[in-house]
Design a protein around this motif. Structure first.
Motif, short mmCIF file in Angstrom:
data_model
loop_
_atom_site.label_atom_id
_atom_site.label_comp_id
_atom_site.label_asym_id
_atom_site.label_seq_id
_atom_site.Cartn_x
_atom_site.Cartn_y
_atom_site.Cartn_z
N LEU A 149 0.72 -1.23 0.00
CA LEU A 149 -0.04 -0.07 0.04
C LEU A 149 0.94 1.22 0.09
CD1 LEU A 149 -2.81 -1.04 2.42
CD2 LEU A 149 -3.12 -0.69 -0.02
N LEU A 150 2.17 1.20 0.75
CA LEU A 150 2.92 2.47 0.73
C LEU A 150 3.46 2.72 -0.62
CD1 LEU A 150 4.36 1.93 4.10
CD2 LEU A 150 2.80 3.79 3.45
N LYS A 151 3.76 1.43 -1.27
CA LYS A 151 4.35 1.46 -2.66
C LYS A 151 3.39 2.20 -3.71
CE LYS A 151 7.86 -2.28 -2.28
NZ LYS A 151 8.20 -3.53 -2.60
N ILE A 152 2.23 1.84 -3.61
CA ILE A 152 1.11 2.19 -4.42
C ILE A 152 0.80 3.69 -4.07
CG2 ILE A 152 -1.42 2.04 -4.33
CD1 ILE A 152 -1.20 -0.91 -4.05
N LYS A 153 0.85 3.94 -2.92
CA LYS A 153 0.84 5.47 -2.44
C LYS A 153 1.90 6.40 -3.23
CE LYS A 153 1.54 8.56 1.43
NZ LYS A 153 1.79 8.71 2.98
N ASN A 154 3.21 5.99 -3.27
CA ASN A 154 4.18 6.55 -3.72
C ASN A 154 4.14 6.69 -5.19
OD1 ASN A 154 5.29 6.91 -1.13
ND2 ASN A 154 6.69 5.31 -1.28
N LEU A 155 3.72 5.64 -5.78
CA LEU A 155 3.53 5.61 -7.05
C LEU A 155 2.33 6.59 -7.64
CD1 LEU A 155 4.45 4.10 -9.75
CD2 LEU A 155 2.71 2.30 -9.43
N ALA A 156 1.22 6.46 -6.87
CA ALA A 156 0.13 7.56 -7.14
C ALA A 156 0.72 9.07 -7.00
CB ALA A 156 -1.00 7.28 -6.51
N LEU A 157 1.39 9.41 -6.07
CA LEU A 157 1.99 10.64 -5.71
C LEU A 157 2.82 10.92 -6.74
CD1 LEU A 157 2.57 10.77 -1.89
CD2 LEU A 157 0.70 11.88 -3.41
N LYS A 158 3.74 10.12 -7.36
CA LYS A 158 4.86 10.29 -8.36
C LYS A 158 4.14 10.85 -9.62
CE LYS A 158 8.35 8.04 -10.86
NZ LYS A 158 9.57 6.88 -11.11
N TYR A 159 3.17 10.06 -10.09
CA TYR A 159 2.37 10.21 -11.59
C TYR A 159 1.14 11.34 -11.30
CZ TYR A 159 5.94 7.18 -13.36
OH TYR A 159 7.09 6.84 -13.62
N LYS A 160 0.81 11.50 -10.07
CA LYS A 160 -0.49 12.49 -9.72
C LYS A 160 -1.71 11.74 -10.67
CE LYS A 160 2.11 16.74 -9.06
NZ LYS A 160 2.63 18.03 -9.63
N VAL A 161 -1.81 10.44 -10.20
CA VAL A 161 -3.02 10.08 -10.71
C VAL A 161 -4.06 9.46 -9.46
CG1 VAL A 161 -1.71 8.87 -12.69
CG2 VAL A 161 -1.94 7.54 -10.80
N LYS A 162 -5.21 9.00 -10.20
CA LYS A 162 -6.33 8.60 -9.13
C LYS A 162 -5.96 7.15 -8.60
CE LYS A 162 -9.66 11.94 -9.05
NZ LYS A 162 -10.43 12.22 -7.98
N LEU A 163 -6.46 6.77 -7.57
CA LEU A 163 -6.57 5.57 -7.00
C LEU A 163 -7.84 5.07 -6.64
CD1 LEU A 163 -4.14 6.51 -3.96
CD2 LEU A 163 -3.66 4.71 -5.35
N THR A 164 -8.05 3.78 -6.96
CA THR A 164 -9.44 3.16 -6.74
C THR A 164 -9.33 1.87 -6.18
OG1 THR A 164 -11.45 2.45 -7.79
CG2 THR A 164 -9.56 2.12 -9.21
N THR A 165 -10.10 1.58 -5.21
CA THR A 165 -10.20 0.16 -4.45
C THR A 165 -11.47 -0.12 -3.94
OG1 THR A 165 -8.70 -1.04 -2.92
CG2 THR A 165 -9.24 1.21 -2.29
N HIS A 166 -11.67 -1.21 -3.45
CA HIS A 166 -12.88 -2.02 -2.76
C HIS A 166 -12.61 -1.33 -1.45
CE1 HIS A 166 -12.60 -4.77 -6.10
NE2 HIS A 166 -13.89 -4.23 -6.36
N ILE A 167 -13.87 -0.49 -0.79
CA ILE A 167 -13.52 -0.27 0.68
C ILE A 167 -14.99 -0.80 1.50
CG2 ILE A 167 -13.32 1.57 2.36
CD1 ILE A 167 -11.88 3.26 0.13
N SER A 168 -14.71 -1.35 2.31
CA SER A 168 -15.86 -1.64 3.58
C SER A 168 -16.98 -2.24 2.79
CB SER A 168 -16.22 -0.24 4.24
OG SER A 168 -15.19 -0.10 4.91
N GLU A 169 -16.65 -3.13 2.09
CA GLU A 169 -17.81 -3.79 1.02
C GLU A 169 -18.71 -4.58 1.73
OE1 GLU A 169 -18.54 -6.28 -3.14
OE2 GLU A 169 -16.51 -5.64 -2.44
N THR A 170 -18.01 -5.57 2.92
CA THR A 170 -18.88 -6.36 3.75
C THR A 170 -18.34 -6.22 5.18
OG1 THR A 170 -17.25 -8.24 3.50
CG2 THR A 170 -19.06 -8.14 2.10
N GLN A 171 -19.12 -6.68 5.97
CA GLN A 171 -18.77 -6.93 7.51
C GLN A 171 -17.54 -7.67 7.62
OE1 GLN A 171 -19.72 -5.12 10.21
NE2 GLN A 171 -21.81 -4.61 9.98
N GLU A 172 -17.53 -8.88 6.82
CA GLU A 172 -16.29 -9.71 6.92
C GLU A 172 -15.03 -9.10 6.83
OE1 GLU A 172 -15.28 -14.27 6.00
OE2 GLU A 172 -17.16 -13.54 4.90
N GLU A 173 -15.15 -8.35 5.66
CA GLU A 173 -13.97 -7.49 5.25
C GLU A 173 -13.56 -6.59 6.54
OE1 GLU A 173 -12.84 -3.41 2.78
OE2 GLU A 173 -14.51 -4.84 2.23
N ILE A 174 -14.27 -5.97 6.95
CA ILE A 174 -13.97 -4.81 8.15
C ILE A 174 -13.60 -5.69 9.60
CG2 ILE A 174 -15.27 -3.41 9.87
CD1 ILE A 174 -17.06 -2.44 7.42
#
Length: 421
Positions: free
Chosen positions: A198-223
């Motif tokens: 996740l930290l590598k992903i963050k650095n890559l996004a900052l380097k190229y100033k691009v949007k990030l997309t992911t699944h967040i809090s989709e189910t109680q089990e994930e949480i």
């Protein structure tokens, strides 16, 4: 008829979705190349290359803000199952066996044909072999935001996360100047990516100033899983890592707490509501009215065909408008205009494309949809937003234009058949 460098569409009702929500009756739009150059009411000044749009409504093209486009190949493969069982016991094994570059290409084309026929002009995708998806998208003429889906275990597209990150960076470099493809950073979730990843992903996004997309809090089990591993829930974990920012596009967000919602609002992070998928997988119903009250930008998405079985934004818009009225016993929630806004300009804002698309305005790109109202189930029309959201179905989609080019005209694909059966 519309495939001309300069064209004027007139005699239409234009739903602009601009900041004033202007509705122009007997309106016209002039398009030069790929850009809207004038829009107004009455008779257009130009007397050449005119297209009479009598009995048609023109709206901005739909923005499908969360898809897994090549998963059309898994439509109906495993239905009526909870997410964990559906994903781990059926989808992942099927992908290990059947997901390859050639199947991804053909499945993406099939999905794009469905999206064109149902009024989508821009989509945000999360899947593997992203370069192949981008190539087919650009060839067909749709607008796409995408990259290689990142997670910590091997896939048919890469052997490890370092290889995947290199693919993602190469994708950004290859496509960042393309007029139709917008590179982003795509990672599956907080439970399939380590903190280091996740930290590598963050650095890559900052380097190229691009949007990030992911699944967040989709189910109680994930949480429960993430909280047990990290001590905080997914939204709070992403915030602690500095990933929950204006660049974030969070898909699903069914189970955000009040504190989570405040984090989204304060950080101007975006949410994509996927009502059909969340209902079908039994994941729950996201409290969208609460998100909107807090000023969070909420877009709409279909999710993939393996969980929704359709890529039809017309159905998604209607469901988004109806669902929250029913579960909250309040018919005033998510009015028709708000639902259409979620599917157009809100989606463009989420993807960082709102200066180019999402509303019909001068100097924006000509991404639009014409709706044929000459049918029994859309008449009479007292309110245009209501007619579109509550009465229309996808058979009413008459014409679809992306970047000034017609992909569907009079209900027929304007190019050669996209999918080879």
């Amino acid at each position: 008829m519309l495939n001309l460098y300069e064209k004027t569409i007139y005699n239409a009702t234009i739903i602009t979705m601009n900041k004033k929500f202007d509705v122009i009756k007997n309106g016209y739009i002039t398009i030069v190349g790929n850009t809207i150059t004038s829009i107004g009411e009455g008779i257009p000044k130009s007397d050449k290359n005119l297209y009479d749009a009598k009995e048609k409504i023109i709206i901005p093209g739909f923005v499908n803000a969360h898809t897994h486009l090549p998963m059309t190949m898994y439509r109906g493969i495993a239905d009526d199952l909870p997410l964990k069982e559906w994903l781990e016991e059926h989808i992942w094994p099927a992908e290990a066996k059947g997901t390859h570059e050639n199947t991804v290409r053909e499945s993406a084309k099939l999905g794009m044909e469905e999206m064109i026929r149902t009024g989508t002009t821009t989509f945000c995708d999360m899947y593997f072999f992203a370069d192949a998806v981008a190539e087919e998208t650009a060839k067909i003429g749709l607008r796409g935001v995408m990259n290689e889906a990142l997670l910590d275990f091997p896939t048919n597209s890469y052997n490890n996360i370092d290889e995947a990150l290199k693919k993602a960076e190469s994708f950004i470099k290859k496509w960042h100047h393309n007029s139709l493809i917008t590179p982003s950073i795509v990672f599956h979730s907080t439970y399939t990516c380590s903190k280091q990843t996740l930290l590598k992903i963050k650095n890559l996004a900052l380097k190229y100033k691009v949007k990030l997309t992911t699944h967040i809090s989709e189910t109680q089990e994930e949480i429960n899983t993430v909280t047990e591993q990290q001590g905080v829930n997914p939204a709070q974990y992403l915030n602690n890592l500095g990933l929950l920012t204006e660049s974030m596009i969070g898909a699903h967000c069914v189970w955000l707490t009040e504190d989570d919602q405040m984090l989204f609002a304060e950080n101007k992070a975006n949410i994509v509501h996927c009502p059909s998928s969340n209902l079908k997988l039994g994941s729950g119903i996201a409290p969208i009215p609460s998100y909107l009250e807090k000023g969070i930008n909420v877009a709409l998405g279909t999710d993939g065909c393996a969980s929704n079985n359709k890529l039809d934004m017309v159905e998604e818009i209607r469901l988004a408008a109806l669902l929250h009225k029913g579960v909250n016993h309040d018919p005033t929630l998510i009015p028709a205009r708000e639902a259409l806004k979620m599917a157009t300009i809100n989606g463009a804002i989420a993807l960082g494309l709102d200066k180019k698309i999402g509303s019909l305005e001068v100097n924006k790109l000509a991404d639009l949809v014409m709706i044929n109202t000459n049918n029994t189930f859309m008449q009479p029309i007292y309110n245009y937003y209501s007619a579109i959201v509550y009465a229309m179905n996808s058979s009413c989609i008459d014409t679809v234009m992306v970047d000034g080019k017609v992909l569907l005209e009079d209900g027929k694909l304007s190019t050669e058949k996209i999918h080879k059966s």
